[in-house]
Design a protein around this motif. Structure first.
Motif, PDB file in Angstrom:
ATOM      1  N   GLY A 288       0.967  -0.988   0.045  1.00  0.00           N
ATOM      2  CA  GLY A 288      -0.035  -0.084   0.038  1.00  0.00           C
ATOM      3  C   GLY A 288       0.755   1.289  -0.045  1.00  0.00           C
ATOM      4  O   GLY A 288       0.282   2.193   0.440  1.00  0.00           O
ATOM      5  N   LEU A 289       2.034   1.085  -0.540  1.00  0.00           N
ATOM      6  CA  LEU A 289       2.818   2.291  -0.507  1.00  0.00           C
ATOM      7  C   LEU A 289       3.270   2.814  -1.776  1.00  0.00           C
ATOM      8  O   LEU A 289       3.214   1.880  -2.886  1.00  0.00           O
ATOM      9  N   THR A 290       3.840   3.921  -1.890  1.00  0.00           N
ATOM     10  CA  THR A 290       4.172   4.276  -3.429  1.00  0.00           C
ATOM     11  C   THR A 290       5.892   4.117  -3.436  1.00  0.00           C
ATOM     12  O   THR A 290       6.705   4.382  -2.721  1.00  0.00           O
ATOM     13  N   ALA A 291       6.139   3.248  -4.680  1.00  0.00           N
ATOM     14  CA  ALA A 291       7.527   3.039  -5.168  1.00  0.00           C
ATOM     15  C   ALA A 291       7.871   3.988  -6.203  1.00  0.00           C
ATOM     16  O   ALA A 291       7.350   4.479  -6.994  1.00  0.00           O
ATOM     17  N   VAL A 292       9.380   4.225  -5.858  1.00  0.00           N
ATOM     18  CA  VAL A 292       9.936   4.917  -6.867  1.00  0.00           C
ATOM     19  C   VAL A 292      11.289   4.188  -7.399  1.00  0.00           C
ATOM     20  O   VAL A 292      12.263   3.974  -6.520  1.00  0.00           O
ATOM     21  N   VAL A 293      11.330   3.792  -8.447  1.00  0.00           N
ATOM     22  CA  VAL A 293      12.083   2.712  -8.941  1.00  0.00           C
ATOM     23  C   VAL A 293      13.245   3.637  -9.714  1.00  0.00           C
ATOM     24  O   VAL A 293      13.104   4.474 -10.522  1.00  0.00           O
TER      25      VAL A 293
END
Length: 437
Positions: free
Chosen positions: A47-52
């Motif tokens: 439920g989190l925001t990912a930054v690749v």
């Protein structure tokens, strides 16, 4: 406030950090997890925001600058006067920790790390919480003006080493450069960031370790309760009810299934439980079971089941001492049998290429010492103990009320520490004090 978490992109590093990210997000803060490719699906599933950041690397572990050099390890150990009692700490730091650090900190800054720093400079987090095994997060914090802290997922090997080098700086000037500082330096220099002690250990450390398991002594710590997170899953039907006889969990982690076939501890343990009136759930896959003969009738093998589902149904835990399994067992209030050996924690290289690792986890010594000191379990050495001795240990942990009492006391102390949600106010205050813009 804006909070960026940055971790080594594997589940064993990501999962311990997720409860902090979720707690901050639930408290109303804007949170993202930024790291190299490899963890995005697990981040989003939480439920989190990912930054690749960047693209997957193709060279893997083949780079010449990654692997530890035994002669340099011994030279520095002598200069730093590492005592025998702390030699394991040094070996883990130099061989395992530094190898992992160098993987994501090549001598020429990688596109992945540049993307991480560029994201931080653009997004402008107020706080960066970073994995000690991934110190590029500290550079991103400093370059963007954010406050920053490490989040420990085990004993503090890097903090211990930084303190060791600082204590000997006057006597070993020019002879003993900290390899952690040297690994961080190219990326830091690329962004005009000074490599100082604060960069290497954070402005403070979020620390779930009890005092008895801490290695560093002078680092500013924010104590917290370890919150087990396994990623969730569908509960199997056989876990719905309570077992009819004592259930033991056997878990030896991901390392053997990732790098080896066969599992050195398992055959003796399975033989020891075969004639006991117990049920054993062994979380072992086919590679780990290679070389094992017949599976006893009272042993159920499963490739994977979340420990947060399995352990509450158990009477004891047999494990390898890694943080995830160890703390999940503590959270379930279980006595533990920790597998460990008397070997040095050293990688032995033969023929200039093939290597042999010690048959124990890098954290097993610390975990085993802790449970024995607290009478919350026992240490199992598969190399020296007979099947009969292993069987006696299992029976003792199941039947002697002293081990249950010890486990209950450890559980109570764990429960008394503030959870991730309860340290949010502290994180807000420390962030306001330390951010640089």
């Amino acid at each position: 406030m804006r909070v960026m978490l940055s971790v080594w992109p594997q589940t064993c590093h990501l999962y311990p950090a997720i409860p902090y990210a979720q707690a901050l997000q639930l408290a109303g803060h804007e949170v993202c997890v930024a790291c190299p490719p490899g963890a995005a699906d697990d981040i989003v599933a939480a439920g989190l925001t990912a930054v690749v950041c960047g693209e997957p690397e193709t060279d893997g572990w083949l780079r010449d600058d990654i692997h530890p050099k035994a002669d340099e390890m011994e030279r520095l150990a002598a200069l730093l006067e590492i005592p025998d009692a702390e030699r394991d700490n040094w070996d883990v730091f130099f061989q395992y920790y530094m190898m992992a650090v160098r993987f994501h900190l090549p001598s020429r800054p990688s596109r992945q790390n540049e993307a991480l720093v560029e994201f931080a400079r653009s997004w402008k987090p107020d706080l960066v919480l970073w994995d000690p095994w991934f110190p590029a997060g500290a550079v991103a914090a400093r370059a963007s003006g954010a406050a920053h802290a490490r989040v420990l997922m085990g004993p503090d090997y890097s903090g211990w080493a930084v303190e060791r080098f600082a204590a000997h700086a006057g006597r070993t000037a020019g002879q003993a450069a900290n390899p952690l500082a040297e690994a961080v330096r190219p990326l830091a220099a690329h962004y005009g960031v000074e490599v100082d002690e604060e960069l290497l250990v954070g402005q403070w450390t979020v620390d779930p370790m009890p005092v008895e398991m801490r290695l560093s002594t002078g680092i500013t710590s924010l104590p917290v309760r370890w919150s087990p997170y396994n990623g969730g899953g569908v509960k199997p039907a056989w876990l719905y009810g309570r077992p009819e006889r004592p259930r033991l969990a056997l878990s030896v982690g991901l390392s053997t299934r990732a790098y080896h076939k066969g599992e050195w501890r398992t055959p003796k343990i399975l033989e020891a439980v075969a004639d006991l009136d117990v049920e054993v759930v062994a979380t072992l896959n086919a590679d780990q079971l290679e070389g094992v003969g017949a599976i006893p009738d009272n042993v159920r093998t499963v490739d994977y089941v979340p420990l947060v589902q399995l352990l509450p149904t158990c009477s004891a835990s047999i494990n390898h001492g890694s943080s995830g399994t160890f703390w999940a067992s503590v959270a379930a209030g279980l006595p533990q049998i920790i597998t460990d050996t008397d070997e040095p924690q050293r990688v032995v290289v033969a023929d200039g290429e093939n290597s042999k690792m010690a048959e124990r986890h890098i954290l097993s010594k610390v975990a085993a010492r802790y449970v024995e000191a607290r009478r919350a379990g026992l240490r199992l050495n598969h190399q020296t103990q007979t099947v009969e001795e292993v069987r006696e240990q299992i029976v003792a942990v199941l039947e002697d009320p002293a081990y249950r009492a010890g486990a209950d006391a450890v559980h109570a102390e764990w429960l008394a520490k503030p959870g991730p949600g309860e340290i949010v106010a502290d994180l807000e205050k420390l962030t306001a004090e330390h951010r640089r813009r």
